[in-house]
Design an enzyme around this catalytic site. Structure first.
Site, short mmCIF file in Angstrom:
data_model
loop_
_atom_site.label_atom_id
_atom_site.label_comp_id
_atom_site.label_asym_id
_atom_site.label_seq_id
_atom_site.Cartn_x
_atom_site.Cartn_y
_atom_site.Cartn_z
N LYS A 82 -26.78 -15.69 -10.33
CA LYS A 82 -27.60 -14.52 -10.68
C LYS A 82 -27.37 -13.46 -9.60
O LYS A 82 -27.88 -13.55 -8.50
CB LYS A 82 -29.07 -14.90 -10.76
CG LYS A 82 -29.96 -13.77 -11.27
CD LYS A 82 -31.40 -14.22 -11.43
CE LYS A 82 -32.26 -13.10 -11.99
NZ LYS A 82 -32.28 -11.91 -11.13
N CYS A 126 -30.84 -2.41 34.86
CA CYS A 126 -30.57 -3.73 34.29
C CYS A 126 -31.86 -4.55 34.27
O CYS A 126 -32.53 -4.68 35.30
CB CYS A 126 -29.52 -4.45 35.13
SG CYS A 126 -29.23 -6.15 34.58
N CYS A 144 -25.23 -10.14 39.22
CA CYS A 144 -26.18 -10.11 38.10
C CYS A 144 -26.18 -11.50 37.45
O CYS A 144 -25.17 -11.93 36.87
CB CYS A 144 -25.78 -9.04 37.09
SG CYS A 144 -26.90 -8.94 35.68
N ASP A 203 0.83 -1.21 0.00
CA ASP A 203 0.00 0.00 0.00
C ASP A 203 0.87 1.26 0.00
O ASP A 203 0.54 2.25 -0.65
CB ASP A 203 -0.92 0.01 1.24
CG ASP A 203 -2.01 -1.03 1.15
OD1 ASP A 203 -2.20 -1.60 0.05
OD2 ASP A 203 -2.66 -1.30 2.17
N LYS A 204 1.97 1.19 0.73
CA LYS A 204 2.86 2.35 0.84
C LYS A 204 3.44 2.72 -0.52
O LYS A 204 3.46 3.89 -0.91
CB LYS A 204 3.98 2.03 1.83
CG LYS A 204 4.90 3.21 2.12
CD LYS A 204 5.94 2.83 3.16
CE LYS A 204 6.89 3.99 3.43
NZ LYS A 204 7.93 3.62 4.41
N SER A 228 -34.27 -9.14 -20.44
CA SER A 228 -34.61 -9.73 -19.14
C SER A 228 -34.58 -11.25 -19.31
O SER A 228 -34.55 -11.75 -20.44
CB SER A 228 -36.01 -9.30 -18.69
OG SER A 228 -36.06 -7.92 -18.50
N TYR A 274 2.23 1.88 -3.49
CA TYR A 274 1.13 2.34 -4.35
C TYR A 274 0.82 3.81 -4.08
O TYR A 274 0.71 4.62 -5.01
CB TYR A 274 -0.12 1.48 -4.13
CG TYR A 274 -1.28 1.89 -5.03
CD1 TYR A 274 -1.49 1.27 -6.25
CD2 TYR A 274 -2.14 2.93 -4.66
CE1 TYR A 274 -2.53 1.66 -7.09
CE2 TYR A 274 -3.18 3.33 -5.48
CZ TYR A 274 -3.37 2.69 -6.70
OH TYR A 274 -4.39 3.09 -7.52
N ASP A 275 0.66 4.13 -2.79
CA ASP A 275 0.31 5.51 -2.42
C ASP A 275 1.37 6.50 -2.88
O ASP A 275 1.05 7.63 -3.29
CB ASP A 275 0.12 5.61 -0.91
CG ASP A 275 -1.12 4.88 -0.42
OD1 ASP A 275 -2.00 4.58 -1.27
OD2 ASP A 275 -1.21 4.59 0.78
N CYS A 308 -24.53 -3.21 32.58
CA CYS A 308 -24.92 -3.37 33.97
C CYS A 308 -23.64 -3.37 34.81
O CYS A 308 -22.71 -4.13 34.53
CB CYS A 308 -25.68 -4.69 34.17
SG CYS A 308 -25.94 -5.11 35.90
#
Length: 667
Positions: free
Chosen positions: A121, A407, A429, A32-33, A80, A35-36, A423
């Site tokens: 499709k 809660c 709990c 990427d580096k 179609s 390319y950029d 909560c």
């Protein structure tokens, strides 16, 4: 100036080649580096010279807003397709084709035996691209009424997999395809969109019909091509030859393309595609079956609406509309309180749906969801479908959804942390503690056999088990008083709990329930830090250096081990005899080192776990799914869709015997 223009041409050619490798071949040829760096150089040169080639990759960013759409007359009609919703309808169509071929042969036509090509499709928006004699993308248009569409050239240029200039071309031609939005692009867009998209198809269609081309670019569309509607010069003899032409021109083509010579073949392909459709990263709504021989197609001709030589088998809908009856708030293991939609029952893809996912209050607000209104629901590969949006004309008399103020399980105070409500009662709990204990005992964690959620609930309610460490304090006389617990069951559970004390370190780390740390991540961090203390004391920088551990996971691990309750629980577990062992995997030099390998089917000498462990010891990356990035598929008996996909993608398939021979050659 001349030198700069030559450099522009060179950079455009290089960058377009990089894009083709990345988006079409799925085989990146540059970082990427790099390319950029080249992309930025090109932008600067274009700005300095005022020269922008019509096929420059900088045109893909969509920095224009159009006044409107111009009409475009297609050179070849976009037809179609007739639809079939049962195999019997396909059989009737096939029998008509057989009769026609036999009649034509009786009249002296030398037609080949019927051969069909099956393709997916796609459920997106049809586009028609025109490339001129120099290979330039001249026009892109929507299908419209099949004869006249709308010019969407600027929008289509944002689709990175579509070449703006072909490497080699001599004849003007039109190529038909489908612009689609992948699930990945859809989720990324919706995560920051003010008005979230309701489904993938609308995402693609709306993008191409948006006059603000920058908005089109934000949707990050993809495309597949499958038909040449018009071509000057040489004419194709078969559909397979046509598809080869499309592929050779560098246009993106789906890997799935199957030859069928019988109804049985067609049925097998329908069954296969229906089986995998929810695993795909994009939407399809059926299978297209078309005659391969072009001469047979020409003789069969067309009805007013459809070609007689092709038919589309339609799947059941993935989406439906129903009423939102209520919202139920449930507490998870982490204390997160999440909303679940209660729906009027509706049939969707062969299943009766009564509940659907709503991620959080932000999600509810963005989608405009209200109790009493009709909502769109979508079923993918998840057990529970997701709400995608609301029918605005049903909002009258609907009720607003409010977040929980306490809660729903224990009545404790709730706090908002980021997008989610939690909560704060981590000590008593019930859902939090029950799910924490169940996770700790699960197979991939401490593997306490015979431990169920029902058992965990009884331990919480009857024996006041409030912590995972309390499991190691259980006594037989306590257990036999529980529902459906006799002497034998109590002894088995106690033995399983005792047996769990000797465990692998990665299993123990996974069992602790660190947010965002699954089994694989637990293995990766254990291989790096080798002990509990090593992991407890790990720095952020050390954690993110581990493969696949990003900033969020690293921060979650650090925050987890800051909790006094966590440290005291770990210390108590160790004092009770829990002994996590680190088995350092010695990676041997092997042909499989750094290769991605998938095992499928039944192997004679290895269980699923054993083959995974073996491959990891060889330095392989073991994957559960086949893609273009897979290096080997080890196929055992009764190998199914993974083997089929590997063959379609050209991935090397080896038998168990071949796998062992490859190892033998290295020893």
């Amino acid at each position: 100036m001349v030198d700069k223009i030559e450099r522009i041409k060179e950079l455009v050619e290089i960058l377009n080649k990089y894009s083709y490798d990345y988006y079409v071949l799925d085989n990146p040829s540059v970082s990427d580096k790099d390319y950029d760096k080249k992309y930025d150089e090109l932008k600067l040169l274009e700005k300095e010279t005022g020269v922008v080639l019509p096929y420059s990759p900088t045109l893909r960013i969509g920095d224009i807003v159009l006044d409107g759409f111009n009409k475009y007359t297609h050179k070849g009609k976009l037809w179609s397709l007739d639809k079939a919703q049962s195999l019997d309808e396909i059989k009737d169509w096939h029998n008509r084709n057989i009769k026609f071929v036999n009649d034509m042969r009786a009249q002296g036509e030398d037609l080949p035996d019927l051969k069909y090509i099956a393709t997916k499709k796609f459920d997106g928006l049809t586009v028609n691209l025109t490339y001129n004699e120099e290979g330039m993308l001249e026009v892109s248009a929507t299908r419209g009424n099949g004869e006249i569409g709308e010019n969407v050239t600027a929008q289509v240029k944002t689709i990175k997999s579509i070449p703006l200039k072909l490497q080699e071309n001599h004849d003007l031609f039109e190529v038909h395809g489908e612009a689609i939005m992948t699930q990945e692009a859809f989720e990324k867009y919706n995560s920051s969109a003010d008005s979230p998209l309701k489904n993938l198809r609308n995402g693609a269609a709306g993008a191409l019909r948006n006059l603000n081309v920058k908005e089109t670019a934000r949707r990050d569309l993809s495309a597949f091509f499958y038909d040449v509607g018009y071509k000057e010069g040489y004419q194709f003899k078969t559909y397979l030859e046509m598809m080869d032409f499309i592929k050779e021109k560098g246009l993106p083509v789906d890997d799935y393309l199957k030859v069928c010579v019988s109804i049985e073949d067609i049925k097998n392909e329908i069954d296969y595609i229906e089986k995998i459709r929810f695993d795909l990263n994009y939407d399809i709504d059926g299978l297209v079956i078309a005659i391969d021989d072009i001469r047979t197609r020409e003789l069969l001709g067309y009805t007013v609406k459809f070609p007689k030589w092709a038919i589309a088998y339609k799947f059941e809908a993935q989406e439906a509309t129903t009423k939102l009856v209520d919202v139920e708030w449930n507490v998870g293991r982490s204390g997160r309180i999440g909303p679940t939609a209660i729906l009027e029952p509706v049939e969707l893809a062969g299943v009766t749906v009564k509940r659907a996912t709503l991620n959080n209050m932000d999600d509810i607000k963005r989608k405009g969801v209200r109790i009493g209104a009709d909502v769109f629901i979508r079923r993918s590969n998840d057990v529970i479908p997701e709400i995608m949006g609301t029918l605005e004309n049903t909002l009258e008399n609907s009720e607003e959804i409010f977040p929980p103020t306490e809660c729903p399980a224990c009545g404790s105070h709730v706090v908002l942390n980021g997008a989610h409500y939690f909560c704060e009662n981590t000590l008593s709990c019930k859902p939090q503690l029950v799910k924490t204990i169940v996770h700790y005992a699960s197979r991939d964690a401490m593997n306490i056999a015979g431990f169920s959620e029902k058992t965990a609930e009884q331990l919480f309610e009857k024996l006041n088990i409030k912590s995972i460490s309390d499991l190691y304090k259980l006594k037989k006389e306590d257990l036999i008083n529980l529902e459906k617990f006799g002497d034998k069951k109590a002894e088995n559970l106690l033995n399983a709990v005792e047996g769990s004390k000797e465990c692998k370190l990665y299993s123990f780390i996974y069992a602790l329930g660190i947010p965002n740390v699954g089994v694989k991540t637990a293995k990766d961090i254990v291989n790096k830090f080798k002990s509990i203390d090593g992991l407890k004391n790990a720095t952020f920088e050390e954690l993110v250096s581990v493969q696949d551990v990003g900033d969020i996971v690293a921060q979650d691990i650090i925050e987890f081990f800051k909790e006094e309750k966590v440290i005291s629980t770990i210390d108590e577990l160790l004092s009770l005899g829990v002994n996590p062992i680190f088995d350092e995997v010695k990676i041997v030099e092997s042909i499989f080192k750094d290769k991605t390998v998938v095992a499928t089917g039944t192997l004679q000498n290895y269980s699923r776990t054993e083959i995974k462990t073996k491959l990891e010891s060889l330095g392989a990356k073991v994957s559960g799914s086949v893609s273009k990035k897979t290096d080997y598929v080890i196929a055992g008996e009764s190998a199914g869709s993974k083997l089929t996909k590997a063959e379609e993608l050209g991935v090397e398939v080896i038998s168990e015997e071949e796998f062992e021979k490859m190892l033998g050659r290295e020893s």
